[in-house]
Design an enzyme around this catalytic site. Structure first.
Site, mmCIF file in Angstrom:
data_model
loop_
_atom_site.group_PDB
_atom_site.id
_atom_site.type_symbol
_atom_site.label_atom_id
_atom_site.label_comp_id
_atom_site.label_asym_id
_atom_site.label_seq_id
_atom_site.Cartn_x
_atom_site.Cartn_y
_atom_site.Cartn_z
ATOM 1 N N LYS A 1 10.940 7.248 -5.380
ATOM 2 C CA LYS A 1 10.310 6.914 -4.086
ATOM 3 C C LYS A 1 10.166 8.198 -3.289
ATOM 4 C CE LYS A 1 8.918 3.200 -1.814
ATOM 5 N NZ LYS A 1 8.419 1.933 -2.388
HETATM 6 P P1 NAD Z 1 1.804 -1.664 5.224
HETATM 7 O O1 NAD Z 1 2.080 -0.414 5.968
HETATM 8 O O2 NAD Z 1 0.453 -1.860 4.620
HETATM 9 O O3 NAD Z 1 2.145 -2.945 6.110
HETATM 10 C C1 NAD Z 1 3.371 -3.126 6.755
HETATM 11 C C2 NAD Z 1 3.228 -4.302 7.715
HETATM 12 O O4 NAD Z 1 4.488 -4.603 8.283
HETATM 13 C C3 NAD Z 1 2.287 -4.027 8.895
HETATM 14 O O5 NAD Z 1 1.582 -5.226 9.208
HETATM 15 C C4 NAD Z 1 3.244 -3.673 10.022
HETATM 16 O O6 NAD Z 1 2.696 -3.919 11.298
HETATM 17 C C5 NAD Z 1 4.373 -4.621 9.710
HETATM 18 N N1 NAD Z 1 5.665 -4.248 10.290
HETATM 19 C C6 NAD Z 1 6.233 -3.020 10.351
HETATM 20 N N2 NAD Z 1 7.418 -3.086 10.985
HETATM 21 C C7 NAD Z 1 7.623 -4.391 11.307
HETATM 22 C C8 NAD Z 1 8.662 -5.104 11.945
HETATM 23 N N3 NAD Z 1 9.766 -4.480 12.391
HETATM 24 N N4 NAD Z 1 8.525 -6.450 12.088
HETATM 25 C C9 NAD Z 1 7.433 -7.085 11.625
HETATM 26 N N5 NAD Z 1 6.409 -6.467 11.017
HETATM 27 C C10 NAD Z 1 6.498 -5.128 10.848
HETATM 28 O O7 NAD Z 1 2.925 -1.721 4.044
HETATM 29 P P2 NAD Z 1 2.875 -2.590 2.713
HETATM 30 O O8 NAD Z 1 2.385 -1.728 1.607
HETATM 31 O O9 NAD Z 1 2.247 -3.909 2.983
HETATM 32 O O10 NAD Z 1 4.453 -2.778 2.452
HETATM 33 C C11 NAD Z 1 5.183 -3.842 3.050
HETATM 34 C C12 NAD Z 1 6.470 -4.023 2.265
HETATM 35 O O11 NAD Z 1 6.165 -4.339 0.899
HETATM 36 C C13 NAD Z 1 7.369 -2.786 2.190
HETATM 37 O O12 NAD Z 1 8.709 -3.213 2.113
HETATM 38 C C14 NAD Z 1 6.968 -2.143 0.858
HETATM 39 O O13 NAD Z 1 7.963 -1.283 0.346
HETATM 40 C C15 NAD Z 1 6.809 -3.404 0.023
HETATM 41 N N6 NAD Z 1 5.996 -3.257 -1.181
HETATM 42 C C16 NAD Z 1 4.727 -2.780 -1.119
HETATM 43 C C17 NAD Z 1 3.972 -2.687 -2.277
HETATM 44 C C18 NAD Z 1 2.536 -2.250 -2.262
HETATM 45 O O14 NAD Z 1 1.884 -2.345 -3.333
HETATM 46 N N7 NAD Z 1 1.982 -1.800 -1.156
HETATM 47 C C19 NAD Z 1 4.538 -3.049 -3.519
HETATM 48 C C20 NAD Z 1 5.839 -3.550 -3.540
HETATM 49 C C21 NAD Z 1 6.554 -3.658 -2.370
#
Ligand code: NAD
Length: 425
Positions: free
Chosen positions: A115
Site C-alpha cells: 500500500k
Molecule cells: P474515494 O475517495 O473514491 O471515496 C471515499 C468516499 O468516502 C467519499 O465519498 C468520501 O466523501 C467518503 N468519506 C470520507 N471520509 C468519510 C467519513 N469520515 N464518513 C463518511 N464518509 C466519508 O475512495 P474509494 O476508492 O471509494 O475507497 C473507499 C474505501 O474502499 C476505502 O476504505 C478503500 O481502501 C476501500 N477500497 C477501495 C477499492 C477501490 O477499488 N477503489 C478497492 C478495495 C477497497
C-alpha cells in the site's frame, strides 16, 4: 462546505494497525502457528518513507510525507492502492498493506500485499499540483515498484488519472512504456474494461451470496451505504439496479435518507453536479452516525477505517454488514456485532473484486491481449463466488465467523508460501 477529518479513529484502540494485528493474532491462534511465523507474518517485509516536495501553483514549496509499504511478497509482487489523504501515516499504510496480503491470498491472485500513501488533502490542490506531486512520489519510490515488484492502483483520493501519471513517470524514466506497473488506468493506455466498477460488483456478488445462504433475496432488502466515492457510489447503483432499496447514503459532508428508497440514478446526477450527496431533493438529511444505526437489512460501509467501533457497533440494526471499505470495523466492534448476531462479510473478501480485476488488467497488459467486458465480468463473478463459497464452507465447518474463516484461508496460503520456499540463507 466544511470537510471533517476523513479518519476519526486513526490511533489507539480502534486504529487500523491495532485492528489488523488483532485479526492476525486471532487467525494465528486458530491455525496454531508458532511465534516466529507469527512475527514474520505480522511484520512488513519492506518500507520506504520519502519526502515529497511540491511546488504549489503560487510558487511556494510545501513538503509532504510519502510511504510505500510491502507487507508481504512471498506469493508474488506487492499489490495495493495509493491513498491521498491528510490523515495518512505509516501505521495506517502498514495496516492497509497487511490487509492486501490476506485479500490477494483469499481470492488466490498471485500477489503479495502492499500500500502507498501521501499525506495530502487532494481537494485543496489543482490538477497540475497533483500531477507534480504524483510524479515526484513515483520517482522517489521507483526503485521498489514495477510489474514484477509492486503494482499500484487507485484508493481514497486517487483515481485513474493518478495511475496514468504513475505509469507515465515510471515508463519515461525507464525509456519505454510499462503499462503493468499500475492497474486502474484509463482504457486508452491499457486499463481493463470493468475495473472501475469491479470492487462494487464484488461487494454485491458477495452480499447476494451471503443473503442467499440465509434464505434471503437481495432484491427484497433495504440497504444503507456509507461513502459515495469509487466504491460506495457504484455499490449503491448496483444494489438499486438489482432491485434492493437503497434507503440512505452518505459521504464525508453528510448523508441523505428516504424511507421508501432513494432514486439512485438521480442522486448520481446530483453528485456529478455538486460533488456531494448533501442537499439531494426528495430526501431527508442524515448524519454518518445515524446512517450506521439505521433500521435496514444490509449496511455497506464504503468509506474509511474504524467507523464501526465499540460505541457505534451497539447501535447497528442491520442483519448484514458487507464491508466495501478496508478495515471499517474495529476488533471490539466486530465482537459486539457477532454478539448481536450481525453477519459480517469481511473486507478482505467483500471488496476483493477490485484486486481481482486489477489482476486481470495486469495479465492483459503482460500479454498485450485484451479481453471483452463479458469475459471480465464473468470471470470476476466466478472468482468472487468461489472465494465466498470456500470462506463460508470453512466458517460452517469450524463454527467460526466469515472474517476468521477468510483470515485463516488468506494467512494459511501466505504461511504455506513461506514454508515451502524455506528461509534464506
Ligand atoms: P474515494 O475517495 O473514491 O471515496 C471515499 C468516499 O468516502 C467519499 O465519498 C468520501 O466523501 C467518503 N468519506 C470520507 N471520509 C468519510 C467519513 N469520515 N464518513 C463518511 N464518509 C466519508 O475512495 P474509494 O476508492 O471509494 O475507497 C473507499 C474505501 O474502499 C476505502 O476504505 C478503500 O481502501 C476501500 N477500497 C477501495 C477499492 C477501490 O477499488 N477503489 C478497492 C478495495 C477497497
Amino acid at each position: 462546505m466544511s470537510a471533517p477529518s476523513t479518519n476519526p479513529a486513526q490511533h489507539g484502540i480502534g486504529s487500523p494497525l491495532v485492528t489488523a494485528q488483532a485479526q492476525l493474532s486471532e487467525a494465528i491462534e486458530i491455525l496454531g502457528y508458532d511465534e516466529g511465523l507469527h512475527q514474520m507474518l505480522a511484520t512488513p517485509r519492506r518500507e520506504m518513507h520519502v519526502a515529497v516536495p511540491l511546488r504549489r501553483d503560487d510558487g511556494r514549496v510545501v513538503l509532504h510525507s510519502g510511504f510505500r509499504v510491502q507487507h508481504n511478497i512471498s506469493r508474488g509482487p506487492g499489490k495495493g492502492g495509493l491513498r491521498y489523504a491528510p490523515t495518512v501515516d505509516i501505521e495506517e499504510v502498514r495496516a492497509l498493506a497487511m490487509w492486501m496480503t490476506w485479500k490477494c491470498a483469499v481470492v488466490d491472485v498471485p500477489y503479495g500485499g502492499a500500500k502507498g500513501g501521501v499525506t495530502i488533502d487532494p481537494r485543496g490542490h489543482s490538477a497540475a499540483e497533483l500531477e507534480r506531486l504524483t510524479r515526484r512520489y513515483t520517482s522517489e519510490i521507483s526503485p521498489i515498484i514495477g510489474p514484477e515488484r509492486d503494482i499500484m492502483a487507485p484508493d481514497i483520493g486517487t483515481d485513474e488519472r493518478t495511475m496514468a501519471w504513475v505509469m507515465d513517470t515510471f515508463s519515461v524514466n525507464r525509456g519505454y512504456t510499462i503499462p503493468a506497473v499500475t492497474t486502474g488506468k484509463p482504457l486508452t493506455i491499457g486499463g481493463s474494461l470493468g475495473r472501475t466498477t469491479a470492487t462494487s460488483r464484488g461487494v454485491v456478488h458477495t452480499a447476494r451470496a451471503a443473503l442467499a445462504d440465509a434464505g434471503t433475496d437481495l432484491r427484497e432488502v433495504s440497504t444503507a451505504v456509507q461513502g459515495f466515492g469509487k466504491v460506495g457510489s457504484h455499490a449503491a447503483r448496483f444494489l438499486h439496479e438489482t432491485g434492493a432499496r437503497v434507503n440512505a447514503v452518505s459521504d464525508q459532508y453528510g448523508g441523505v435518507h428516504a424511507p421508501d428508497g432513494l432514486d439512485v440514478p438521480a442522486l448520481l446526477e446530483h453528485v456529478a453536479a455538486t460533488g456531494s450527496v448533501v442537499d439531494f431533493a426528495d430526501a431527508d438529511p442524515i448524519d454518518n452516525a445515524d446512517l450506521l444505526a439505521l433500521d435496514v437489512d444490509v449496511l455497506v460501509p464504503a468509506a474509511v477505517e474504524g467507523v464501526i467501533d465499540a460505541e457505534t457497533a451497539r447501535t447497528v440494526k442491520a442483519r448484514w454488514v458487507v464491508e466495501g471499505a478496508n478495515g471499517p470495523t474495529t476488533a471490539e466492534g466486530d465482537r459486539l456485532l457477532a454478539e448481536r448476531g450481525v453477519q459480517v462479510v469481511p473486507d478482505i473478501l467483500a471488496n476483493a473484486g477490485g484486486v481481482v480485476v486489477s489482476y486481470f488488467e495486469w495479465v492483459q497488459a503482460n500479454q498485450a491481449y485484451w479481453w471483452t467486458e463479458h469475459e471480465i465480468e464473468e470471470r470476476l463473478e466466478h472468482r468472487m463466488l468461489s472465494s465466498y463459497r470456500s470462506v463460508a464452507a470453512l466458517a460452517r465447518a469450524e463454527g467460526i465467523s466469515l472474517r476468521d474463516a477468510a483470515l485463516v484461508i488468506g494467512v494459511r496460503r501466505v504461511a504455506e508460501a513461506h514454508l515451502v520456499r524455506g528461509l534464506y540463507p
